[in-house]
Scaffold this motif. Sequence first.
Motif, short mmCIF file in Angstrom:
data_model
loop_
_atom_site.label_atom_id
_atom_site.label_comp_id
_atom_site.label_asym_id
_atom_site.label_seq_id
_atom_site.Cartn_x
_atom_site.Cartn_y
_atom_site.Cartn_z
N THR A 121 0.92 -1.17 0.14
CA THR A 121 0.04 0.07 0.23
C THR A 121 0.77 1.39 -0.21
O THR A 121 0.32 2.34 -0.21
CB THR A 121 -0.89 0.13 1.22
OG1 THR A 121 -0.26 -0.12 2.25
CG2 THR A 121 -1.85 -1.20 1.39
N SER A 122 2.13 1.11 0.11
CA SER A 122 3.00 2.37 0.33
C SER A 122 4.33 2.35 -0.32
O SER A 122 4.65 3.00 -1.03
CB SER A 122 2.97 2.57 1.77
OG SER A 122 3.87 3.92 2.18
N THR A 123 5.00 1.27 0.11
CA THR A 123 6.42 1.06 -0.34
C THR A 123 6.70 0.81 -1.71
O THR A 123 7.37 1.53 -2.39
CB THR A 123 7.48 0.31 0.47
OG1 THR A 123 6.90 0.57 1.97
CG2 THR A 123 8.82 0.03 0.25
N THR A 124 5.94 -0.14 -2.02
CA THR A 124 6.06 -0.51 -3.67
C THR A 124 5.44 0.54 -4.48
O THR A 124 6.21 1.01 -5.60
CB THR A 124 5.55 -1.81 -3.91
OG1 THR A 124 6.11 -2.90 -2.89
CG2 THR A 124 5.59 -2.29 -5.38
N PRO A 125 4.21 0.96 -4.19
CA PRO A 125 3.84 1.98 -5.18
C PRO A 125 4.83 3.22 -5.25
O PRO A 125 4.98 3.90 -6.14
CB PRO A 125 2.68 2.77 -4.49
CG PRO A 125 2.13 1.58 -3.54
CD PRO A 125 3.05 0.66 -3.12
N ALA A 126 5.63 3.60 -4.14
CA ALA A 126 6.58 4.86 -4.06
C ALA A 126 7.51 4.26 -5.01
O ALA A 126 8.18 5.03 -6.09
CB ALA A 126 7.10 5.07 -2.91
N ARG A 127 8.13 2.95 -4.94
CA ARG A 127 9.22 2.56 -5.82
C ARG A 127 8.83 2.50 -7.31
O ARG A 127 9.57 2.73 -8.28
CB ARG A 127 9.69 1.19 -5.46
CG ARG A 127 10.33 1.16 -3.96
CD ARG A 127 11.09 0.10 -3.88
NE ARG A 127 12.28 0.03 -2.85
CZ ARG A 127 12.34 -0.50 -1.57
NH1 ARG A 127 11.49 -1.80 -1.51
NH2 ARG A 127 13.29 -0.31 -0.65
N MET A 128 7.56 1.83 -7.68
CA MET A 128 7.28 1.62 -8.80
C MET A 128 6.80 2.74 -9.55
O MET A 128 7.20 3.09 -10.72
CB MET A 128 5.81 0.96 -8.73
CG MET A 128 5.10 0.62 -9.97
SD MET A 128 6.29 -0.96 -10.93
CE MET A 128 5.94 -2.16 -9.66
N GLY A 142 8.33 6.13 -8.75
CA GLY A 142 9.37 7.10 -8.72
C GLY A 142 9.32 8.33 -7.53
O GLY A 142 9.39 9.27 -7.89
N LEU A 143 8.74 7.62 -6.40
CA LEU A 143 8.35 8.38 -5.16
C LEU A 143 9.30 8.13 -4.24
O LEU A 143 9.13 8.70 -3.18
CB LEU A 143 6.98 8.54 -4.92
CG LEU A 143 6.02 9.10 -5.84
CD1 LEU A 143 4.51 8.87 -5.14
CD2 LEU A 143 6.10 10.57 -6.08
N TYR A 144 10.02 7.05 -4.34
CA TYR A 144 10.73 6.37 -3.13
C TYR A 144 11.82 7.41 -2.69
O TYR A 144 12.35 7.88 -3.34
CB TYR A 144 11.40 5.10 -3.42
CG TYR A 144 11.55 4.41 -2.37
CD1 TYR A 144 10.86 3.89 -1.53
CD2 TYR A 144 13.12 4.07 -2.06
CE1 TYR A 144 11.31 3.09 -0.36
CE2 TYR A 144 13.33 3.46 -0.71
CZ TYR A 144 12.55 3.04 -0.01
OH TYR A 144 12.92 2.38 1.34
N GLY A 145 11.86 7.33 -1.30
CA GLY A 145 12.97 8.11 -0.57
C GLY A 145 12.13 9.25 0.01
O GLY A 145 12.18 9.41 1.37
N ARG A 146 11.50 10.06 -0.87
CA ARG A 146 10.53 11.02 -0.20
C ARG A 146 9.25 10.30 0.48
O ARG A 146 8.77 10.74 1.52
CB ARG A 146 9.93 11.98 -1.25
CG ARG A 146 11.12 12.78 -1.82
CD ARG A 146 10.71 13.72 -3.04
NE ARG A 146 9.71 14.83 -2.51
CZ ARG A 146 8.95 15.56 -3.46
NH1 ARG A 146 9.23 15.30 -4.78
NH2 ARG A 146 8.18 16.50 -3.10
N LYS A 147 8.68 9.56 -0.15
CA LYS A 147 7.62 8.62 0.35
C LYS A 147 7.78 7.22 0.24
O LYS A 147 8.63 6.86 -0.19
CB LYS A 147 6.39 8.86 -0.96
CG LYS A 147 6.34 10.37 -1.51
CD LYS A 147 5.31 11.29 -0.46
CE LYS A 147 5.05 12.62 -0.99
NZ LYS A 147 4.70 13.49 0.01
N GLY A 148 6.79 6.43 1.09
CA GLY A 148 6.98 5.10 1.26
C GLY A 148 7.86 4.51 2.12
O GLY A 148 8.10 3.29 2.24
N VAL A 149 8.57 5.30 2.79
CA VAL A 149 9.52 5.03 3.96
C VAL A 149 9.50 5.62 5.20
O VAL A 149 9.14 7.05 4.88
CB VAL A 149 10.80 4.84 3.41
CG1 VAL A 149 11.18 6.33 2.53
CG2 VAL A 149 11.80 4.15 4.08
#
Length: 478
Positions: free
Chosen positions: A383-390, A392-399
């Motif tokens: 619901t959060s981490t993979t959507p961010a990675r998929m 292009g939001l990871y680092g700012r979001k999903g963690v």
Amino acid sequence: MATTLITGGTVVTSTGRTQADVLIDGETIAAVLAPGSVLLGTDLASTVDTVIDATGKYVIPGGIDAHTHMELPFGGTAASDTFESGTRAAAWGGTTTIIDFAVQRTGERVQDGLAAWHEKAAGNCAIDYGFHQIIGGVDADALTAMDGLIDEGVTSFKLFMAYPGVFYSDDAQILRAMQKSAETGLLTMMHAENGPAIDVLAEQLVAQGKTDPYYHGIARAWQMEEEATHRAIMLANVTGAPLYVVHVSAKQAVEQLAWARDRGQNVYGETCPQYLYLSLEEQLGARGDEWGAFEGAKWVCSTPLRSRAEGHQDAMWQALRTNDLQMVSTDHCPFCMKGQKELGVGDFRKIPNGIGSIEHRMDLMYQGVVTGELTLERWVELTSTTPARMFGLYGRKGVIAPGADGDIVIYDPNGHTSIGVDKTHHMNMDYSAWEGYEIDGHVDTVISRGKVVVDGDQYLGAKGDGRYVKRGLSQYLI
Ligand code: DUC
Ligand code: ZN
Ligand code: ZN
């Protein structure tokens, strides 16, 4: 800049759970600390403005719903949630970022479609938002314009193998767009249903007098999803495009994705809560209110609900566990029964397609933890981490880590949520597709870039709190 300290909670991420305190400085997570360390007399203690006690609760990264349609014009009407109402409902439900679909149709400029979506959203959102781009008319101009999307922070686009005459792309158009995807790194998202064949089946059903909402799901048979999913996979294979199939509901479509992944192809898929919990049989049996058999229109969406007897729902849960499916989004596309869904009384083809779930995704997926379908960590991942990675939001979001945006949900596993239109309901709909669902957990506190926007039963956010987020390329490109 105000500082907030969340103490006493269990921080859950996609990789594990630990007792830790989280310090947010302004809009950003400053530190993840050993429990009690700030209050044990460090210099920080005197500078903390707000302390939130999360004892006995989970502290998770804010939800990311990567598939929403606010104000989407569809079927002679428009999705009933505005960016204002839909993102506020999202916040109530523990989602702190959405990715909505800007629309371009045949004869329109891609840039104009994107600009129109910015106009709808700017200054109205309760939480952060990004855009995918629907390319509903793949032509030379659209293909050229796609080159500019990445600079705009739009790093994915959606094509439709369904809806001839509306959003539909034929195989030649799909091939060309996928070549662009392979060349640029834009992620291809696909609505995989064979639209021309579905339209023939639907026409024949209506001619036989089979006009009730249930027949929507009969016309959109699983074979239509399996076939289109396979075709999308092969077109992606020949072009080298990365492929993400949206709203997967048929177990045979999952088998196609798993087959392609086992062959080493870069393909992914999402499902939605409606394909995990709801079924065609329940839609057929719905007669609970003044609508009679037309009550089934509440659950008309595409892809459609599938037969429980055929085992599609169990297959979706299993695929989420085995990573044959990687994410859960809502495909939030709400319509009211009065004045909208009722356009299809007497002809299911005229029912606007869509279900509203943005407010309930985090809860419904948490219930999967309660019932043993998912681990806590997988809940956060899906619901959060993979959507961010998929996307292009990871680092700012999903963690939850220093430097990330202060997007945090405090979730109470001892709380309870009763879903219903007269209970927890902030979406702009005159019914709930989830009426009567009971959740053994509760979204207690929602923090969006450091600001508490939901505190128990109080909404503290404001229109315009949410900002546009430019996305980078997917981390799943190879
Ligand atoms: N499916 C829906 O249910 N609604 C909008 C578009 C779509 O693909
Ligand atoms: Zn779709
Ligand atoms: Zn959609």
